[in-house]
Design an enzyme around this catalytic site. Structure first.
Site, PDB file in Angstrom:
ATOM      1  N   ASP A 166     -25.767 -73.824 -59.162  1.00 24.18           N
ATOM      2  CA  ASP A 166     -25.075 -73.027 -60.186  1.00 24.18           C
ATOM      3  C   ASP A 166     -25.626 -71.599 -60.236  1.00 24.18           C
ATOM      4  OD1 ASP A 166     -23.493 -75.302 -61.228  1.00 24.18           O
ATOM      5  OD2 ASP A 166     -25.461 -76.075 -61.773  1.00 24.18           O
TER       6      ASP A 166
ATOM      7  N   HIS B 139     -25.378 -78.845 -62.228  1.00 28.58           N
ATOM      8  CA  HIS B 139     -25.755 -79.816 -61.189  1.00 28.58           C
ATOM      9  C   HIS B 139     -27.276 -79.908 -61.257  1.00 28.58           C
ATOM     10  CE1 HIS B 139     -26.123 -82.040 -57.514  1.00 28.58           C
ATOM     11  NE2 HIS B 139     -26.743 -81.058 -56.884  1.00 28.58           N
TER      12      HIS B 139
ATOM     13  N   ASP C 294     -27.505 -69.684 -38.264  1.00 29.96           N
ATOM     14  CA  ASP C 294     -28.811 -69.986 -38.864  1.00 29.96           C
ATOM     15  C   ASP C 294     -29.796 -68.917 -38.423  1.00 29.96           C
ATOM     16  OD1 ASP C 294     -30.080 -72.886 -40.085  1.00 29.96           O
ATOM     17  OD2 ASP C 294     -31.536 -71.467 -39.233  1.00 29.96           O
TER      18      ASP C 294
HETATM   19  P1  NAD Z   1     -33.012 -77.749 -44.276  1.00 28.09           P
HETATM   20  O1  NAD Z   1     -34.375 -77.229 -44.468  1.00 28.09           O
HETATM   21  O2  NAD Z   1     -32.800 -78.915 -43.369  1.00 28.09           O
HETATM   22  O3  NAD Z   1     -32.051 -76.593 -43.759  1.00 28.09           O
HETATM   23  C1  NAD Z   1     -32.051 -75.296 -44.283  1.00 28.09           C
HETATM   24  C2  NAD Z   1     -31.631 -74.378 -43.154  1.00 28.09           C
HETATM   25  O4  NAD Z   1     -31.524 -73.041 -43.695  1.00 28.09           O
HETATM   26  C3  NAD Z   1     -32.657 -74.305 -42.007  1.00 28.09           C
HETATM   27  O5  NAD Z   1     -32.025 -74.619 -40.780  1.00 28.09           O
HETATM   28  C4  NAD Z   1     -33.152 -72.866 -42.054  1.00 28.09           C
HETATM   29  O6  NAD Z   1     -33.476 -72.342 -40.774  1.00 28.09           O
HETATM   30  C5  NAD Z   1     -31.939 -72.153 -42.663  1.00 28.09           C
HETATM   31  N1  NAD Z   1     -32.259 -70.850 -43.239  1.00 28.09           N
HETATM   32  C6  NAD Z   1     -33.341 -70.501 -43.987  1.00 28.09           C
HETATM   33  N2  NAD Z   1     -33.267 -69.191 -44.299  1.00 28.09           N
HETATM   34  C7  NAD Z   1     -32.130 -68.723 -43.758  1.00 28.09           C
HETATM   35  C8  NAD Z   1     -31.496 -67.448 -43.749  1.00 28.09           C
HETATM   36  N3  NAD Z   1     -32.032 -66.386 -44.374  1.00 28.09           N
HETATM   37  N4  NAD Z   1     -30.333 -67.313 -43.071  1.00 28.09           N
HETATM   38  C9  NAD Z   1     -29.770 -68.361 -42.436  1.00 28.09           C
HETATM   39  N5  NAD Z   1     -30.337 -69.589 -42.406  1.00 28.09           N
HETATM   40  C10 NAD Z   1     -31.475 -69.765 -43.071  1.00 28.09           C
HETATM   41  O7  NAD Z   1     -32.445 -78.082 -45.747  1.00 28.09           O
HETATM   42  P2  NAD Z   1     -31.189 -79.016 -46.074  1.00 28.09           P
HETATM   43  O8  NAD Z   1     -31.656 -80.401 -46.302  1.00 28.09           O
HETATM   44  O9  NAD Z   1     -30.116 -78.736 -45.079  1.00 28.09           O
HETATM   45  O10 NAD Z   1     -30.771 -78.428 -47.512  1.00 28.09           O
HETATM   46  C11 NAD Z   1     -30.157 -77.146 -47.607  1.00 28.09           C
HETATM   47  C12 NAD Z   1     -29.893 -76.810 -49.073  1.00 28.09           C
HETATM   48  O11 NAD Z   1     -28.853 -77.672 -49.565  1.00 28.09           O
HETATM   49  C13 NAD Z   1     -31.094 -76.993 -50.000  1.00 28.09           C
HETATM   50  O12 NAD Z   1     -31.161 -75.912 -50.909  1.00 28.09           O
HETATM   51  C14 NAD Z   1     -30.749 -78.281 -50.731  1.00 28.09           C
HETATM   52  O13 NAD Z   1     -31.374 -78.367 -52.012  1.00 28.09           O
HETATM   53  C15 NAD Z   1     -29.259 -78.153 -50.852  1.00 28.09           C
HETATM   54  N6  NAD Z   1     -28.528 -79.372 -51.170  1.00 28.09           N
HETATM   55  C16 NAD Z   1     -27.555 -79.280 -52.095  1.00 28.09           C
HETATM   56  C17 NAD Z   1     -26.827 -80.392 -52.477  1.00 28.09           C
HETATM   57  C18 NAD Z   1     -25.756 -80.248 -53.518  1.00 28.09           C
HETATM   58  O14 NAD Z   1     -25.258 -81.257 -54.062  1.00 28.09           O
HETATM   59  N7  NAD Z   1     -25.327 -79.041 -53.852  1.00 28.09           N
HETATM   60  C19 NAD Z   1     -27.110 -81.643 -51.890  1.00 28.09           C
HETATM   61  C20 NAD Z   1     -28.115 -81.706 -50.912  1.00 28.09           C
HETATM   62  C21 NAD Z   1     -28.829 -80.558 -50.568  1.00 28.09           C
END
Ligand code: NAD
Length: 320
Positions: A123, A183, A35
């Site tokens: 996507d 999605h 991260d």
């Molecule tokens: P979150 O804010 O809790 O976590 C995101 C993490 O990304 C943070 O820890 C942040 O420090 C890190 N980050 C930001 N920029 C970064 C970089 N350049 N390099 C490395 N790490 C970096 O968010 P979350 O709730 O964990 O959600 C994460 C993503 O997953 C979101 O885009 C969310 O929409 C997506 N999501 C997708 C689905 C799906 O079905 N595909 C379901 C739920 C969430």
């Protein structure tokens, strides 16, 4: 034998929940959390690792991109999640920049292993990461509609057995139903191929004295489509459902299982030099998506799929 090592980029709610679910699943030998906030990655990894003894043998630790050198799978969850009222596509510009910085950082450490995109809009980000990493279709793929398909099955079971949680759970295991396409709000429920215990829903419901008509179908579709937003409104995010889905996909990759699920890849389309990534039932193995799973779409489903593909292609042309 090669260690089964999974790198998870992004140790937020989703990344940490995936690591936790995978630790309990006990398939990976190693999970490394990466991260931009290295303290957070270390805290999450330590917290998860402290539950390992006696339950699982997975080593869970924090690291940097050099750890991807010998990974069997990279899972990307970096980026912002939706706020109540936002659509997934509203995140596109912001999360594109983040995912581009992730693929740049992978750079020389990337060994060509499968990359599973989770960040939203999944996507758009899958197609973009494939482009930036210079991979053929199917190596980079997205969780896509695997979660929507699971929600779809639950909603069908709920409509069949209102208020009876045990029967809903028993029934949903016997439902074969997929959501395909984007999605997001344009997702397409594949009604034409839904079966419950091997029968069409109409046949099954008639036999069990359950109401089945257009209104029921419409309310199942609406509930499935809005489920993510409804959970976000209630608790601020979704993380556990997607974590279990990602962990199931990881097991399919690590064990080269040839498991079928509705996941997102550019294999669904050969329209342009910029190819959208969309979900279709696909076979997942050690190299990512191996092939599309056989599924037939009726004319209306095909038209909706092609409309989504055209819209996402336009969006990618503007964003890339
Ligand atoms: P979150 O804010 O809790 O976590 C995101 C993490 O990304 C943070 O820890 C942040 O420090 C890190 N980050 C930001 N920029 C970064 C970089 N350049 N390099 C490395 N790490 C970096 O968010 P979350 O709730 O964990 O959600 C994460 C993503 O997953 C979101 O885009 C969310 O929409 C997506 N999501 C997708 C689905 C799906 O079905 N595909 C379901 C739920 C969430």
């Amino acid at each position: 034998m090669k260690n089964k090592k999974v790198a998870i980029v992004g140790a937020g709610f989703v990344g940490a929940s995936i690591a936790f679910s995978m630790m309990l699943d006990n398939t990976a030998d190693e999970i490394v959390l990466i991260d931009i906030d290295s303290n957070k990655a270390r805290g999450e990894a330590d917290d998860i690792a402290h539950g390992v003894e006696g339950i699982a043998n997975t080593a869970v630790y924090a690291g940097d991109y050099s750890e991807c050198r010998d990974s069997s799978l990279i899972i990307i969850t970096a980026g912002r999640g939706r706020q109540p009222g936002e659509s997934r596509l509203d995140l596109a510009a912001e999360n594109m920049k983040i995912i581009h910085s992730v693929t740049d950082s992978l750079g020389r450490y990337y060994n060509g292993c499968p990359v599973l995109m989770i960040s939203n809009p999944v996507d758009i980000l899958t197609a973009s990461a494939e482009h930036w990493l210079g991979q053929p279709g199917g190596v980079v793929f997205g969780s896509g509609c695997i979660l929507d398909s699971s929600r779809f099955r639950r909603c069908i079971a709920r409509a069949a057995f209102p208020g009876d949680h045990k029967s809903q759970s028993d029934c949903s295991r016997n439902i074969n139903a997929f959501v395909i396409g984007e999605h997001g709000d344009a997702q397409i429920p594949l009604w034409s191929s839904v079966t419950i215990s091997g029968k069409s829903p109409a046949e099954y419901c008639a036999e069990h004295d359950i109401i089945w008509n257009d209104d029921v179908r419409q309310s199942i579709y609406t509930e499935t489509k809005n489920m993510g937003a409804s959970i976000i409104k209630a608790k601020g995010r979704t993380n556990y459902g997607i974590a279990v889905c990602a962990s199931r996909i990881a097991r399919a990759v690590l064990n080269d299982e040839h498991f079928s699920a509705s996941v997102s890849s550019t294999l669904c389309s050969v329209t342009d030099n910029i190819r959208p990534s969309l979900s279709l039932p696909s076979v997942i193995g050690g190299k990512g998506i191996i092939s599309k799973a056989p599924v037939s779409l009726n004319t209306a489903e095909k038209e909706r799929f092609e409309k989504s593909a055209a819209e996402l292609t336009d969006m990618l042309k503007k964003l890339l």
